[in-house]
Design an enzyme around this catalytic site. Structure first.
Site, PDB file in Angstrom:
ATOM      1  NE  ARG A   1      -1.856  -1.987   2.852  1.00  0.00           N
ATOM      2  CZ  ARG A   1      -1.973  -3.244   2.464  1.00  0.00           C
ATOM      3  NH1 ARG A   1      -2.955  -3.595   1.709  1.00  0.00           N
ATOM      4  NH2 ARG A   1      -1.105  -4.158   2.846  1.00  0.00           N
ATOM      5  CB  THR A   2       3.334   2.585   2.376  1.00  0.00           C
ATOM      6  OG1 THR A   2       2.534   2.149   3.468  1.00  0.00           O
ATOM      7  CG2 THR A   2       3.913   3.947   2.696  1.00  0.00           C
TER       8      THR A   2
ATOM      9  CE  LYS B   1      27.124  -2.047  -5.629  1.00  0.00           C
ATOM     10  NZ  LYS B   1      27.188  -1.037  -6.695  1.00  0.00           N
TER      11      LYS B   1
ATOM     12  NE  ARG C   1       7.040   0.959   5.009  1.00  0.00           N
ATOM     13  CZ  ARG C   1       5.833   0.410   5.022  1.00  0.00           C
ATOM     14  NH1 ARG C   1       5.694  -0.871   4.711  1.00  0.00           N
ATOM     15  NH2 ARG C   1       4.763   1.110   5.338  1.00  0.00           N
TER      16      ARG C   1
ATOM     17  CG  HIS D   1       3.364   4.169   8.881  1.00  0.00           C
ATOM     18  ND1 HIS D   1       3.430   5.012   7.799  1.00  0.00           N
ATOM     19  CD2 HIS D   1       3.008   2.956   8.384  1.00  0.00           C
ATOM     20  CE1 HIS D   1       3.131   4.339   6.700  1.00  0.00           C
ATOM     21  NE2 HIS D   1       2.875   3.090   7.027  1.00  0.00           N
TER      22      HIS D   1
HETATM   23  C1  NCD Z   1       1.509  -0.900   8.330  1.00  0.00           C
HETATM   24  C2  NCD Z   1       3.006  -0.692   8.461  1.00  0.00           C
HETATM   25  O1  NCD Z   1       3.759  -0.894   7.512  1.00  0.00           O
HETATM   26  O2  NCD Z   1       3.391  -0.319   9.553  1.00  0.00           O
HETATM   27  N1  NCD Z   1       1.088  -1.051   7.010  1.00  0.00           N
HETATM   28  C3  NCD Z   1       0.877   0.059   6.231  1.00  0.00           C
HETATM   29  O3  NCD Z   1       1.760   0.834   5.958  1.00  0.00           O
HETATM   30  N2  NCD Z   1      -0.373   0.295   5.818  1.00  0.00           N
HETATM   31  C4  NCD Z   1       0.971  -1.942   9.232  1.00  0.00           C
HETATM   32  C5  NCD Z   1       1.565  -3.323   9.205  1.00  0.00           C
HETATM   33  O4  NCD Z   1       2.518  -3.599   8.468  1.00  0.00           O
HETATM   34  O5  NCD Z   1       1.047  -4.130   9.953  1.00  0.00           O
END
Ligand code: NCD
Length: 315
Positions: free
Chosen positions: A51-52, A80, A101, A129
């Site tokens: 999703r993200t 590396k 991320r 997040h």
């Molecule tokens: C979440 C995350 O990555 O923290 N997912 C997301 O970004 N929608 C929740 C999860 O991974 O459980």
């Protein structure tokens, strides 16, 4: 130049301005179809994501911009031995904005110190997040009509669930919110969340273990997945992973207008049979993710709302 690293990096007015713009975009997404023409978003994803990452990319494409990046640390020079600082310095020569991320807490903050362009924290370890929080706030506001005086229940892995930590950080800023933290003993919220966030805000909260007993008291329920990848011991994960399951029977205990949020992915903490319940709000969150990220990219790039002519961030 502004970044979004911590959930509280935007003040209340700025947060509301991002949500308001996201609502306006949701009503007429085409109004922003060319506002980011010629701009590039880099997505640096050192951890898995569906999703993200895709919603960031979809958001940038919907604004007329383009995307580049990698998904998986093994595809990057991290293998590396390149540092996050160097990668940020390099990628900021190729792009106008970066979404990162990383499994290590604080990595996006470090990147922001070396980047020439805005950096967005798209999830750092078990820490924060903040973009998911904006989505959660928008979804709660759409469903409840307000973000204050709510009793919010968080259920599942409250120790490692970064979306929980970030959302609590924002909800304490609105008057009269109180919290039920529903988890087994081992997955309680971290001490720092109590000391740095809940206690200074004088927030009322309870740590409980029964979902059934708590459900009737809630205005909003936020379910989470047990974060397999952050466990040190597989036996503990197996023992705890299915400890809560929301199903239609349990939904009968909840208020008729109690939205159920979940950042997704879900494993077995919400049965598929709950999906048709009008209170299930988790697929609304997914759709809102694109609008919020469009609004956020516009905010950080200093792009004005084409209708009002106003910029979201004044400085
Ligand atoms: C979440 C995350 O990555 O923290 N997912 C997301 O970004 N929608 C929740 C999860 O991974 O459980």
């Amino acid at each position: 130049m502004r970044h979004l690293i911590e959930p509280t990096d935007f003040n209340d007015d700025e947060t509301m301005a991002v949500l308001d713009l996201a609502d306006r975009i949701a009503a007429a997404p085409e109004m922003c179809a060319h506002v980011a023409d010629g701009k590039k978003l880099a997505t640096l994803f050192y951890e898995p994501s569906t999703r993200t990452r895709l919603s960031f990319e979809s958001a940038m494409l919907s604004l007329g911009g383009q995307t580049l990046g990698f998904s998986g640390a093994e595809q990057s020079s991290a293998t590396k031995g390149e540092t996050v600082a160097d990668t940020a310095r390099v990628v900021s020569c190729y792009s106008n904005i970066i979404a990162m991320r990383h499994p290590k807490e604080g990595a996006p903050l470090r990147a922001s110190m070396f980047s020439k362009v805005p950096v967005i924290n798209a999830g750092d370890g078990g820490h924060n997040h903040p973009t998911q929080t904006l989505i959660d706030l928008l979804t709660i506001r759409q469903r409840m009509g307000r973000l204050d005086h709510l009793t919010v229940g968080f259920c599942g892995d409250l120790k490692f669930g970064r979306t929980v930590h970030s959302l609590v950080n924002n909800l304490v800023r609105f008057l009269g919110n109180q919290f039920y933290f529903i988890s087994p003993e081992e997955l309680r919220i971290p001490e720092y969340l109590k000391e740095d966030t809940l206690h200074p805000a004088n927030s009322l909260y309870w740590e409980v273990s029964s979902l059934e007993d708590t459900l009737p008291k809630l205005d909003v329920l936020y379910m989470t997945r047990v974060q397999k990848e952050r466990f040190f011991n597989e036996e503990d994960y197996i023992r705890l992973k299915s400890i809560y399951t929301l199903d239609p029977e349990k939904m009968k205990l909840a208020r008729p207008d109690m939205p159920v949020l979940h950042p997704l992915p879900r494993v077995d903490e919400i049965t598929r049979t709950v999906d048709d319940d009008p209170r299930a709000a988790y697929f609304d969150q997914v759709q809102n993710g694109v609008y919020v990220r469009m609004a956020l990219i516009m905010a950080l790039l200093g792009i004005a709302d084409p209708v009002t002519g106003e910029k979201v961030l004044k400085c």
